[in-house]
Design a protein around this motif. Structure first.
Motif: not given
Ligand SMILES: Cc1cc2nc3c(=O)[nH]c(=O)nc-3n(C[C@H](O)[C@H](O)[C@H](O)COP(=O)(O)OP(=O)(O)OC[C@H]3O[C@@H](n4cnc5c(N)ncnc54)[C@H](O)[C@@H]3O)c2cc1C
Lengths: 401, 91
Positions: A119, A179, B1-2, B6-9, B11, B17, B21, B53
């Motif tokens: 994203w 989230v 799968m996610m 890698q997922l930036i919460v 920015r 993430l 967590l 978030l």
């Protein structure tokens, strides 16, 4: 020193300004956008009776009326702090400090982010950003896009993009994660769509809402749900498909999607990449309460209103002397409700200033908010009335003085 | 799968993430403590994007549902401003 300072030139702030300027108060509005109108500016939709709601025109009308009533409107000015003073409030803005005896915070709502892998790539934007670029700035957001997140707002804006000649390939869900909340669960999304279905232009959804009153029928509904989804205005809405990742090297090139089970879990082997040059993420709205919070206003957590809202009574007064709130900061509702609330806040400020000629006017305006709410064609949450009642009780409890 | 790693919460501060967590699990802490430990929400946007978030991560890790008090307090300035403006010389 002015009588009333209003932060936010959306439908709530403009309506409030008109109402209290007409009672003789000196009124100034500041807004950080370069143009007055707030979220009205991007709105364009057809009401169930066939007429069109053109927010741009509404904004122009309110702006004209406010100026005619003697309101001073300053755009491109951000407020970054508010503090109480001995005679009212002081707002710190990017153009200096403003002293006022009464303060109305009408800052609206902000969009909730929904993080999906990828994203941060250029070409990914919030659904509201796409609305503003398309309808206000007239900039083409892309040729072919995917909308992640299915709710009343994203469906309405998808239609606006389509009217502007932009192709929406499909609307799908975000992946299930900590989230993404309920937005990734087909059942929950279906339920929330059905609850506002009486407003939907699609006969399929309207028909579905009759059928699926009970929860087991809803579960059955999602599993029997056509795998291609259904279409509204030829835009495919796929509640059994989720975005796993937005892909691209330097910008959006596509979205990796998968079919999902009714609980949102991806079905192995169903993955594919669909091409797209832009992606809109739609996570819903929540009241923009930051200034009320630094002012020291007490809050209530009310999910049906969009989250934390400043406590206020039906006259839009907070428990803090001289501080008022109106519009989406008090709960996410449609523009017409924001306008009705703005009129109440304006008259209520005039009353606090000892300038309200006829108190029946205020009583009528308060009743009008309820009437407009009942008739609203866009409803963001089915339990708004309960949420409003909760805040009302907390306001009563907090003004024991 | 996610892939949570890698997922930036956040920015602005590039907080993932997974980091949120893991920290929330390890310390069973408040949203404020999670912010201070990871810097999520402390970047130049002032947490406008990731505030909710961070709250959700805490809700999931600790099982506490939100109360009437706003979990992550707001501090002025609520917009990025120049030192010049902060010093009261803005023209
Ligand atoms: C993306 C999006 C799309 C929407 N689409 C629809 C729709 O199609 N139909 C509908 O009925 N409702 C829609 N809504 C709901 C919408 O919020 C209301 O219709 C209505 O605009 C709310 O009015 P308001 O006056 O409370 O706030 P807004 O219209 O949001 O106006 C608030 C104003 O305050 C200003 N502001 C905020 N903070 C500051 C600050 N610190 N300093 C200075 N200025 C500030 C903003 O720039 C903005 O102009 C939408 C909302 C959003 C966010």
């Amino acid at each position: 020193m002015i009588d009333a300072l209003i932060i936010g030139a959306g439908p709530a702030g403009l309506s409030a300004a008109i109402a209290c300027a007409k009672q003789g108060l000196s009124v100034r509005i500041v807004d950080e956008f370069y143009r007055a109108g707030g979220r009205l500016l991007g709105q364009l939709h057809q009401e169930p009776n066939g007429t069109w709601w053109n927010g741009m025109e509404e904004a122009a009308r309110l702006d004209r009326e406010a100026r005619a009533a003697g309101v001073e409107i300053a755009c491109g000015v951000s407020v970054f702090n508010v503090v109480p003073s001995s005679s009212g409030w002081i707002a710190s803005t990017t153009e200096g400090e403003i002293e006022t005896s009464l303060l109305l915070i009408a800052t609206g709502a902000s969009e909730t982010a929904v993080p999906v892998p990828g994203w941060t790539l250029p070409g990914v934007m919030s659904i509201g950003a796409a609305q503003v670029m398309t309808n206000v700035q007239r900039v083409r957001v892309g040729e072919r896009g995917v909308i992640i997140g299915v709710n009343i707002l994203s469906v309405a804006i998808a239609r606006e993009l389509q009217l502007a000649g932009i192709q929406i390939d499909r609307m799908i869900l975000p992946p299930v994660s900590t989230v993404t909340g309920k937005a990734g669960f087909p059942e929950a999304v279906m339920r929330s769509l059905l609850r506002v279905a009486h407003l939907a232009p699609s006969p399929l959804i309207r028909w579905g809402s009759q059928l699926m009153k009970s929860s087991w029928m809803q579960r059955l509904g999602v599993s029997l749900y056509p795998s291609q989804g259904f279409s509204m205005w030829d835009i495919p809405i796929q509640l059994r498909t989720a975005a796993l990742e937005i892909v691209g090297t330097n910008q959006v090139e596509g979205v990796r999607i998968a079919r999902v089970a009714p609980d949102g879990q991806p079905i192995p082997g169903s993955e594919q990449i669909i091409p797209a040059d832009f992606v809109c993420i739609a996570g819903g709205l929540s009241p923009l309460a930051e200034l009320a919070a630094i002012a020291g206003c007490p809050f209530a957590y009310v999910p049906s209103l969009g989250g934390h809202v400043p406590i206020h009574n039906d006259r839009m007064q907070t428990p803090l002397p001289g501080l008022f709130v109106a519009g989406n900061i008090t709960g996410v509702e449609s523009a017409k409700v924001a306008m009705a609330q703005g009129i109440v806040a304006g008259l209520s400020m005039a009353d606090a200033h000892g300038a309200l000629a006829d108190s029946a006017e205020l009583e009528n305006a308060i009743r009008q908010v309820g009437i407009v709410r009942q008739r609203a064609t866009i409803q963001f949450h089915p339990d708004i009335d309960e949420g409003r009642a909760t805040v009302g009780q907390l306001a009563l409890a907090s003004t024991g003085k | 799968m996610m892939d949570a790693h890698q997922l930036i919460v956040c920015r602005c501060e590039e907080v993932s993430l997974a980091e949120l967590l893991e920290t929330a699990e390890a310390y069973q802490c408040s949203a404020r403590e999670l912010k201070l430990r990871t810097r999520a929400g402390m970047g130049c946007c002032g947490g406008r994007t990731c505030r909710m978030l961070v709250d959700q991560v805490i809700e999931q890790a600790t099982g506490h549902s939100p109360s009437h008090t706003i979990p992550l307090g707001y501090q002025p300035p609520v917009r990025p401003i120049s030192f010049q403006t902060l010093g009261g010389r803005n023209r």
